[in-house]
Write a protein that holds these residues in place. Structure first.
Motif, PDB file in Angstrom:
ATOM      1  N   THR A 106       0.869  -1.188  -0.106  1.00 16.52           N
ATOM      2  CA  THR A 106       0.091  -0.018   0.126  1.00 16.52           C
ATOM      3  C   THR A 106       0.733   1.215   0.019  1.00 16.52           C
ATOM      4  OG1 THR A 106      -1.380  -1.414   1.517  1.00 16.52           O
ATOM      5  CG2 THR A 106      -2.201   0.801   0.992  1.00 16.52           C
ATOM      6  N   THR A 142      -4.463   1.636  -6.139  1.00 12.82           N
ATOM      7  CA  THR A 142      -4.198   0.935  -4.651  1.00 12.82           C
ATOM      8  C   THR A 142      -5.784   0.210  -4.202  1.00 12.82           C
ATOM      9  OG1 THR A 142      -2.489   2.477  -4.289  1.00 12.82           O
ATOM     10  CG2 THR A 142      -3.156   1.287  -2.477  1.00 12.82           C
ATOM     11  N   THR A 143      -6.823   1.286  -4.464  1.00  7.73           N
ATOM     12  CA  THR A 143      -7.975   0.646  -4.221  1.00  7.73           C
ATOM     13  C   THR A 143      -8.345  -0.706  -5.032  1.00  7.73           C
ATOM     14  OG1 THR A 143      -8.890   2.933  -3.894  1.00  7.73           O
ATOM     15  CG2 THR A 143     -10.506   1.387  -4.299  1.00  7.73           C
ATOM     16  N   GLY A 170      -6.706  -3.143  -3.266  1.00  6.03           N
ATOM     17  CA  GLY A 170      -7.349  -3.655  -1.946  1.00  6.03           C
ATOM     18  C   GLY A 170      -8.753  -4.443  -2.117  1.00  6.03           C
ATOM     19  N   LYS A 214      -7.522  -7.779  -2.891  1.00  4.05           N
ATOM     20  CA  LYS A 214      -7.180  -8.533  -1.556  1.00  4.05           C
ATOM     21  C   LYS A 214      -8.447  -8.930  -0.605  1.00  4.05           C
ATOM     22  CE  LYS A 214      -2.743  -6.239  -0.607  1.00  4.05           C
ATOM     23  NZ  LYS A 214      -2.125  -5.007  -0.047  1.00  4.05           N
ATOM     24  N   LYS A 215      -9.298  -8.135  -0.981  1.00  6.39           N
ATOM     25  CA  LYS A 215     -10.564  -8.601  -0.048  1.00  6.39           C
ATOM     26  C   LYS A 215     -11.232  -9.735  -0.776  1.00  6.39           C
ATOM     27  CE  LYS A 215     -14.763  -6.470   1.503  1.00  6.39           C
ATOM     28  NZ  LYS A 215     -15.837  -5.602   1.077  1.00  6.39           N
TER      29      LYS A 215
END
Ligand code: SF4
Ligand code: F3S
Ligand code: FES
Length: 234
Positions: free
Chosen positions: A203, A218-219, A222, A225-226
């Motif tokens: 991040t 980056t969002t 994320g 990853k989620k």
């Protein structure tokens, strides 16, 4: 105005090591850095090598490091650099082929590794596969990628280990993982759950700052990853 250019030069077939050449050129504040490179190549030193194609921020071929920041040379204006001293280097983390031209093959290898195409083996409908505006919106941002590599080559995790799949490949994976018509999200998530996958991202955000298409990289990382953690793309 007068602009002092300091340009990285290296021809591995002739030079023992890289060096910098300096050129002083007359420029307008609204000139693009690409215009200055074209001027030098056309009028001062025809051996200067760099990639460019569209010259309008579409093809992604002229990403380079300008005063320490990755830009598309065709999108950044002299006045935006904030200095009349401009240092131009090739992208970091990829082998230099000549001057500002780097070997993009490792970058595209990572891109290919995430299956960058729609997968759906169901019988096609008689018309197109329908999608609601909300379903399309879910991955709209990551469709904007032009594969310029400005993100991956500004990422310290990639500099540290070139096996890291990198933000650009994750952006492409995101574009398909969250596409309601695609059926290979679980395969892509498995690929990205690898030791060189999404968890190499710490991040750091350089990628998002470097993206000429202003993709919220980056969002997107994320969200991938989620999806891996929850096993769901909802
Ligand atoms: Fe370039 Fe942005 Fe695509 Fe990265 S995500 S390759 S910076 S357009
Ligand atoms: Fe690298 Fe971007 Fe992650 S800079 S560490 S991929 S947020
Ligand atoms: Fe195509 Fe700059 S030359 S994006």
């Amino acid at each position: 105005m007068q602009v002092k250019l300091k340009i990285f030069r290296y021809n591995p077939e002739q030079d023992k090591k890289p060096h910098y050449e300096r050129y002083q050129v007359e420029a307008e504040p609204t000139d693009r850095v690409l215009d200055l490179l074209e001027y030098v190549k056309g009028n001062v030193d025809g051996t200067l090598s760099f990639r460019r194609s569209c010259a309008h921020g579409i093809c992604g071929s002229d990403a380079m490091r300008i005063n320490g920041v990755n830009y598309l040379a065709c999108k950044v204006l002299v006045k935006d650099i904030g200095s009349s001293n401009i240092t131009i280097q090739p992208l970091l983390g990829l082998r230099v082929i000549k001057d500002l031209i780097v070997d993009m093959e490792p970058f595209f290898e990572h891109y290919r590794s995430v299956m960058p195409y729609l997968v759906n083996d169901q019988t096609p409908p008689s018309t197109e596969r329908l999608q609601s505006p909300e379903e399309r919106e879910r991955f709209d941002d990551t469709t904007k990628c032009i594969l310029c590599a400005a993100c991956t080559t500004s990422c310290p995790s990639f500099w540290g280990n070139e096996k890291y799949v990198g933000p650009a490949a994750i952006v492409t994976a995101h574009r398909f993982i969250f596409d309601s018509r695609d059926r290979a999200a679980s395969e892509r998530l498995k690929i990205l759950n690898d030791q060189f996958g999404v968890y190499r991202c710490h991040t750091i955000f350089n990628c998002t700052l470097a993206c000429p298409r202003e993709i919220q990289i980056t969002t997107a990382i994320g969200e991938v990853k989620k999806a891996i953690a929850t096993g769901s793309v909802d």
